[in-house]
Design a protein around this motif. Structure first.
Motif, PDB file in Angstrom:
ATOM      1  N   ILE A 149       0.723  -1.107  -0.063  1.00 53.88           N
ATOM      2  CA  ILE A 149       0.116   0.077   0.018  1.00 53.88           C
ATOM      3  C   ILE A 149       1.164   1.314   0.058  1.00 53.88           C
ATOM      4  O   ILE A 149       0.909   2.165  -0.706  1.00 53.88           O
ATOM      5  N   ALA A 150       2.166   1.339   0.795  1.00 51.93           N
ATOM      6  CA  ALA A 150       2.790   2.343   0.789  1.00 51.93           C
ATOM      7  C   ALA A 150       3.590   2.448  -0.682  1.00 51.93           C
ATOM      8  O   ALA A 150       3.673   3.737  -1.038  1.00 51.93           O
ATOM      9  N   GLY A 151       3.825   1.462  -1.216  1.00 49.42           N
ATOM     10  CA  GLY A 151       4.268   1.490  -2.400  1.00 49.42           C
ATOM     11  C   GLY A 151       3.329   2.167  -3.529  1.00 49.42           C
ATOM     12  O   GLY A 151       3.804   3.068  -4.605  1.00 49.42           O
ATOM     13  N   THR A 152       2.105   1.663  -3.441  1.00 52.00           N
ATOM     14  CA  THR A 152       1.168   2.273  -4.396  1.00 52.00           C
ATOM     15  C   THR A 152       0.938   3.810  -3.958  1.00 52.00           C
ATOM     16  O   THR A 152       1.059   4.438  -5.239  1.00 52.00           O
ATOM     17  N   ILE A 153       0.951   4.066  -2.967  1.00 49.45           N
ATOM     18  CA  ILE A 153       0.799   5.568  -2.878  1.00 49.45           C
ATOM     19  C   ILE A 153       2.088   6.497  -3.314  1.00 49.45           C
ATOM     20  O   ILE A 153       1.797   7.306  -3.948  1.00 49.45           O
ATOM     21  N   ALA A 154       3.420   5.695  -3.191  1.00 47.17           N
ATOM     22  CA  ALA A 154       4.508   6.265  -3.463  1.00 47.17           C
ATOM     23  C   ALA A 154       4.516   6.478  -5.198  1.00 47.17           C
ATOM     24  O   ALA A 154       4.750   7.506  -5.747  1.00 47.17           O
ATOM     25  N   GLY A 155       4.032   5.185  -5.821  1.00 48.53           N
ATOM     26  CA  GLY A 155       4.054   5.172  -7.188  1.00 48.53           C
ATOM     27  C   GLY A 155       2.990   6.354  -7.724  1.00 48.53           C
ATOM     28  O   GLY A 155       3.344   6.811  -8.802  1.00 48.53           O
ATOM     29  N   ILE A 156       1.936   6.567  -6.999  1.00 45.42           N
ATOM     30  CA  ILE A 156       1.035   7.399  -7.642  1.00 45.42           C
ATOM     31  C   ILE A 156       1.583   8.793  -7.546  1.00 45.42           C
ATOM     32  O   ILE A 156       1.534   9.699  -8.264  1.00 45.42           O
ATOM     33  N   ALA A 157       2.101   9.063  -6.201  1.00 41.31           N
ATOM     34  CA  ALA A 157       2.625  10.391  -6.119  1.00 41.31           C
ATOM     35  C   ALA A 157       3.658  10.757  -7.312  1.00 41.31           C
ATOM     36  O   ALA A 157       3.926  11.959  -7.746  1.00 41.31           O
ATOM     37  N   VAL A 158       4.792   9.756  -7.437  1.00 39.21           N
ATOM     38  CA  VAL A 158       5.725   9.766  -8.430  1.00 39.21           C
ATOM     39  C   VAL A 158       5.426  10.163  -9.809  1.00 39.21           C
ATOM     40  O   VAL A 158       5.694  10.808 -10.516  1.00 39.21           O
ATOM     41  N   TYR A 159       4.016   9.284  -9.987  1.00 44.71           N
ATOM     42  CA  TYR A 159       3.668   9.577 -11.560  1.00 44.71           C
ATOM     43  C   TYR A 159       3.134  10.948 -11.670  1.00 44.71           C
ATOM     44  O   TYR A 159       3.095  11.792 -12.878  1.00 44.71           O
ATOM     45  N   SER A 160       2.517  11.681 -10.616  1.00 43.66           N
ATOM     46  CA  SER A 160       2.196  12.885 -10.596  1.00 43.66           C
ATOM     47  C   SER A 160       3.430  14.028 -11.016  1.00 43.66           C
ATOM     48  O   SER A 160       3.330  14.610 -11.696  1.00 43.66           O
ATOM     49  N   VAL A 161       4.753  13.532 -10.212  1.00 43.85           N
ATOM     50  CA  VAL A 161       5.729  14.412 -10.584  1.00 43.85           C
ATOM     51  C   VAL A 161       6.312  14.045 -12.055  1.00 43.85           C
ATOM     52  O   VAL A 161       6.674  15.112 -12.704  1.00 43.85           O
ATOM     53  N   LEU A 162       5.925  12.976 -12.398  1.00 44.93           N
ATOM     54  CA  LEU A 162       6.586  12.443 -13.815  1.00 44.93           C
ATOM     55  C   LEU A 162       5.518  13.277 -14.870  1.00 44.93           C
ATOM     56  O   LEU A 162       6.200  14.002 -15.826  1.00 44.93           O
ATOM     57  N   GLY A 163       4.384  13.418 -14.563  1.00 45.77           N
ATOM     58  CA  GLY A 163       3.644  14.131 -15.356  1.00 45.77           C
ATOM     59  C   GLY A 163       3.767  15.696 -15.623  1.00 45.77           C
ATOM     60  O   GLY A 163       4.012  16.125 -16.665  1.00 45.77           O
ATOM     61  N   VAL A 164       4.327  16.302 -14.563  1.00 46.23           N
ATOM     62  CA  VAL A 164       4.680  17.844 -14.590  1.00 46.23           C
ATOM     63  C   VAL A 164       6.070  17.688 -15.451  1.00 46.23           C
ATOM     64  O   VAL A 164       6.177  18.624 -16.266  1.00 46.23           O
ATOM     65  N   GLY A 165       7.017  16.682 -15.197  1.00 40.12           N
ATOM     66  CA  GLY A 165       8.225  16.783 -16.065  1.00 40.12           C
ATOM     67  C   GLY A 165       7.826  16.656 -17.560  1.00 40.12           C
ATOM     68  O   GLY A 165       8.557  17.393 -18.329  1.00 40.12           O
ATOM     69  N   VAL A 166       6.874  15.739 -17.845  1.00 44.25           N
ATOM     70  CA  VAL A 166       6.522  15.317 -19.228  1.00 44.25           C
ATOM     71  C   VAL A 166       5.960  16.451 -19.887  1.00 44.25           C
ATOM     72  O   VAL A 166       6.210  16.988 -20.956  1.00 44.25           O
ATOM     73  N   GLY A 167       5.250  17.434 -19.272  1.00 39.57           N
ATOM     74  CA  GLY A 167       4.424  18.391 -19.406  1.00 39.57           C
ATOM     75  C   GLY A 167       5.237  19.544 -19.637  1.00 39.57           C
ATOM     76  O   GLY A 167       5.070  20.255 -20.794  1.00 39.57           O
ATOM     77  N   ALA A 168       6.467  19.819 -18.950  1.00 40.23           N
ATOM     78  CA  ALA A 168       7.405  20.813 -19.078  1.00 40.23           C
ATOM     79  C   ALA A 168       8.349  20.608 -20.454  1.00 40.23           C
ATOM     80  O   ALA A 168       8.591  21.632 -21.155  1.00 40.23           O
TER      81      ALA A 168
END
Lengths: 253, 318
Positions: A149-168
């Motif tokens: 569950i902790a990994g799932t939360i971390a994965g979702i959080a990092v995908y959010s950061v990844l999205g900002v990077g892709v958008g930039a």
């Protein structure tokens, strides 16, 4: 920087996008978990049975699929500014553009953690009554489930950061969103399925996320969860740094 | 918030200086070695036909576009080096830089948060531009005029002493343009430096102290409205049944335009034109002087024959 993050939170809170993406994240979690529980034990199902610790970890790991919605949320955080030309007042208020990108990375890391927690709570609320109705014993404290569950939360959080990077990096919203979806669901699916190259899947963003959430991929090697998490963060940072590098130099007209 | 008004005109911190500015997009020179100064506390019209390089210049001034050469400063500093950009310079660029699903008030509150301004500032500037009643409405329901007002409200959030406005009259109806004129006058009376661009001189003619006229990326003329009219001098209006031989005989430096069968000549006196008509044996029905209106000056300076040509239908500038 706190003011900039406050501004980003306000941008997110003053349109309905966050709600639609949250509903999408919950819906995809509900769908994947329903498949796992509903088809549990049916003949020819390669997934580990829910009566095993491995199967229970897999059940909570599939909630990581919700990451695609926060990925899109992160992409739109930047591309939406270009689409609606709000990037002009944004860069006028903060002419040091790198600070804008950093503020978005921080904001969406926090937002991603929030989404991850909500998705995790939902997955628990869905799994507990359903499994108990099927007479399967489930203890949230055992069988490595807290880690999943902790990994799932971390994965979702990092995908959010990844999205900002892709958008930039890719300022065109449609290109960034469609490109990411095609990459995740077509290219990575292809790589993970093709025996000659699937050993490399573990080093791709989707593979790193799978390692982090502990979702099993029969026959496809994955990294350790912590390695996957670090790799995913590295992808996010590389995209964001590259995107910032270009954002600072590109004309806004 | 700093109190409005009472600023000294001699205060140099609001001065805009553009020096040797150049910017090319590919092979197109949008701005070519452009230099001009906007004195602090004045309202200056930044004029030129569409595509003259006005928007590119303003975006260079605001740090949104990196010039290929030269500098543009506000109070001696480049925009990116201003310690509090939003409290120093207010800018209106595109007609619509808002998220359509966000309300006008929330749009402003985003930038209150970013700049550390109190949230009540959003309501104050909405009131200032007369948009309070639509504050909680989504921007997608705003008319063009309302969007321009919201853009002005955003520019005023930090109570800046410099305003940079790119074509603020675009899309406004006559009533809106009249409102904008009064609004700009009021902003100028409060001691602000205002640089306002337009491709139509008449929109700003009654409002501005000075004009900077550019064409094809280069400065054509800078000065006060009075100096502009003075420099260009008088127009000689000539009327007659067939003026072609006279037009053909006019010296190179004379400015010529035709309007409804009459010819308007600048750069020559009535004596000179009358003498030419006599030597060319051209029949004249009228030979008179007229102070050229600013619009005609604008067109002659920018090499755009403008409405003179369109209404006259027959001739072109020579």
């Amino acid at each position: 920087m706190i003011r900039l993050v406050g501004g980003e939170v306000r941008k997110l809170a003053t349109t309905m996008l966050w709600l639609w993406m949250l509903l999408g994240a919950i819906a995809i979690t509900a769908m994947f978990m329903s498949f796992v529980i509903g088809f549990d034990g049916t003949e020819g199902n390669p997934q580990p049975p829910l009566s095993t610790p491995e199967g229970q970890r897999n059940l909570f790991g599939v909630a990581g699929a919700a990451g695609v919605f926060v990925l899109i949320l992160g992409i739109i955080a930047i591309t939406g500014e270009f689409r609606h030309q709000t990037v002009t007042p944004t860069f006028l208020a903060t002419p040091h553009r790198g600070r804008v990108v950093i503020a978005k990375l921080v904001t969406y890391a926090l937002v991603g953690i929030g989404y991850g927690i909500l998705v995790a709570l939902f997955s628990i609320a869905l799994a507990l009554p359903w499994l108990s109705a099927k007479d399967i014993d489930l203890s949230l404290a055992d069988n490595g489930i807290p880690g999943t569950i902790a990994g799932t939360i971390a994965g979702i959080a990092v995908y959010s950061v990844l999205g900002v990077g892709v958008g930039a990096l890719i300022r065109n919203q449609i290109a960034a969103v469609v490109g990411s979806l095609v990459y995740l669901y077509v290219i990575e699916a292809f790589v993970s399925a093709l025996p000659t190259i699937r050993d490399y899947y573990q080093y791709l963003p989707g593979g790193a996320n799978a390692a982090l959430t502990g979702a099993t991929q029969p026959g496809t090697p994955l990294l350790e969860p912590w390695q996957g998490g670090l790799l995913l963060v590295a992808y996010g940072v590389v995209f964001a740094v590259a995107g910032t590098w270009f954002a600072v130099r590109r004309d806004v007209s | 918030m700093r109190a409005m008004g009472g600023r000294s005109v001699a205060d140099e911190s609001g001065q805009i200086v553009v020096s040797g500015l150049s910017k090319s997009f590919g092979t197109v020179k949008a701005v070519d070695n452009l230099s001009f100064t906007v004195p602090a506390g004045t309202i200056t019209g930044f004029l030129g036909p569409n595509g003259a390089g006005k928007t590119t210049t303003l975006r260079c001034l605001l740090g949104l576009i990196g010039p290929n050469g030269g500098t543009a400063t506000i109070g001696g500093r480049a925009y990116v080096d201003l310690p509090h950009p939003s409290a120093t310079v207010g800018a209106l660029l595109e007609a619509s830089s808002f998220h359509p699903a966000r309300s006008g008030r929330n749009h402003l509150r985003v930038y209150c948060a970013v700049n550390g301004f109190p949230d009540r500032r959003a309501d104050e500037v909405l009131d200032l531009v007369g948009l309070s009643s639509a504050a909680k409405q989504k921007v997608k329901g705003y008319s063009m005029g309302m969007r321009q007002r919201l853009g002005l409200a955003a520019a005023l959030l930090g109570d800046p002493k410099v305003l940079v406005l790119d074509e603020p009259a675009n899309g406004l109806d006559p009533e809106g343009i009249a409102w904008l004129r009064r609004f700009l006058r009021r902003m100028a009376e409060e001691g602000r430096t205002i640089l306002v661009s337009s491709h139509v001189l008449s929109e700003v003619e009654q409002t501005v102290d000075n004009v900077v006229i550019i064409n094809r990326g280069s400065l054509v003329r800078q000065g006060s409205i009075a100096e502009l009219a003075e420099h260009q001098g008088l127009t000689v209006v000539v009327r007659g049944p067939d003026l072609d031989p006279l037009v053909a005989a006019l010296p190179e430096q004379a400015g010529v335009s035709r309007l409804d069968g009459s010819v308007r000549v600048t750069g020559l006196t009535t004596d000179e034109v009358g003498h030419l008509a006599f030597t060319e044996r051209v029949e004249l029905h009228e030979l008179a002087t007229e102070r050229s209106d600013l619009e005609a000056i604008f067109f002659s300076l920018t090499g755009d024959t403008g409405p003179v040509e369109h209404f006259g239908g027959e001739g072109m500038q020579r």
